[in-house]
Design an enzyme around this catalytic site. Structure first.
Site, mmCIF file in Angstrom:
data_model
loop_
_atom_site.group_PDB
_atom_site.id
_atom_site.type_symbol
_atom_site.label_atom_id
_atom_site.label_comp_id
_atom_site.label_asym_id
_atom_site.label_seq_id
_atom_site.Cartn_x
_atom_site.Cartn_y
_atom_site.Cartn_z
ATOM 1 N N GLY A 1 28.205 -33.300 -70.315
ATOM 2 C CA GLY A 1 27.895 -33.051 -71.366
ATOM 3 C C GLY A 1 26.885 -31.832 -71.803
ATOM 4 O O GLY A 1 26.391 -31.649 -71.534
ATOM 5 N N THR B 1 23.165 -32.677 -80.488
ATOM 6 C CA THR B 1 21.854 -32.890 -80.335
ATOM 7 C C THR B 1 21.989 -33.559 -78.861
ATOM 8 O O THR B 1 21.480 -32.633 -78.152
ATOM 9 C CB THR B 1 21.666 -33.563 -81.040
ATOM 10 O OG1 THR B 1 22.405 -34.869 -81.230
ATOM 11 C CG2 THR B 1 20.915 -32.974 -82.136
ATOM 12 N N SER C 1 17.807 -31.575 -78.871
ATOM 13 C CA SER C 1 17.061 -31.485 -80.134
ATOM 14 C C SER C 1 16.222 -32.606 -79.709
ATOM 15 O O SER C 1 14.874 -32.749 -79.758
ATOM 16 C CB SER C 1 17.313 -31.463 -81.451
ATOM 17 O OG SER C 1 17.980 -32.348 -81.493
ATOM 18 N N LYS D 1 30.035 -35.889 -76.508
ATOM 19 C CA LYS D 1 29.754 -34.322 -76.273
ATOM 20 C C LYS D 1 29.277 -35.149 -74.806
ATOM 21 O O LYS D 1 29.235 -33.949 -74.189
ATOM 22 C CB LYS D 1 28.117 -33.718 -77.031
ATOM 23 C CG LYS D 1 28.632 -34.115 -78.352
ATOM 24 C CD LYS D 1 26.852 -33.667 -78.791
ATOM 25 C CE LYS D 1 26.844 -35.418 -80.227
ATOM 26 N NZ LYS D 1 25.524 -34.376 -80.527
#
Length: 179
Positions: free
Chosen positions: A53, A7, A132, A41
């Site tokens: 990232g 995300t 997101s 991430k």
């Protein structure tokens, strides 16, 4: 077949000595299931001189990151040259043309967004966010950057916390890397 998605990533550069990238830990399968809460991430690459990232489809993000790291090695750590060389591969590599992922990378001189569709964008500001919850984190980073004296890491952590309070695909398990 459902895809796994990672995300929100946020990157802030206050100065060449104060650069931080952070990401939340949530990996979501489809639109209904959280598969992992503490994925990492963000990381340092190329002799710890670049932070990176990713957000998007996990397998595509790994592929994009791997391709970028190879180009970074080929170009002696030159971030912009590596990103442009990676974008040029989209013209000849059918398999790389539509990766459902994006990544942020930064060194002491530059911040770049690299998309899985071959775009390379250098943002106007010294902060950027993707994923997101990227718009929420970006708005928070913008306000904090312009109206506080917070460090890059403090802004990244707070922007991601704010995004996690709003976006169902972003959680509060935040990991960061600094240059």
């Amino acid at each position: 077949m459902q895809q796994f998605h990672a995300t929100t990533i946020c990157l802030v550069k206050r100065s060449p000595e104060d650069i931080c990238i952070g990401g939340d830990g949530q990996v979501t399968m489809g639109e209904t299931s959280i598969m992992k809460n503490n994925a990492k991430k963000v990381r340092k690459i190329y002799k710890d001189q670049v932070v990176s990232g990713f957000a998007g489809s996990v397998s595509d993000a790994f592929s994009l990151t791997e391709k970028f790291e190879k180009k970074l090695e080929e170009h002696g750590g030159n971030l912009k040259r590596a990103a442009v060389a990676l974008a040029q591969t989209w013209r000849s590599d059918q398999g790389a043309r539509n990766l459902e992922a994006m990544m942020l990378v930064a060194d002491r001189e530059s911040i770049l967004l690299i998309s899985g569709t071959g775009e390379v964008i250098e943002p106007d500001a010294d902060y950027i966010a993707i994923g997101s919850g990227g718009n929420f984190a970006y708005a928070a980073a913008h306000a904090l950057y312009d109206h506080t004296d917070m460090s890059a890491e403090e802004i990244v952590r707070e922007a991601l916390k704010i995004a996690s309070d709003i976006c169902v695909y972003t959680n509060g398990h935040i990991s960061v890397e600094k240059l």
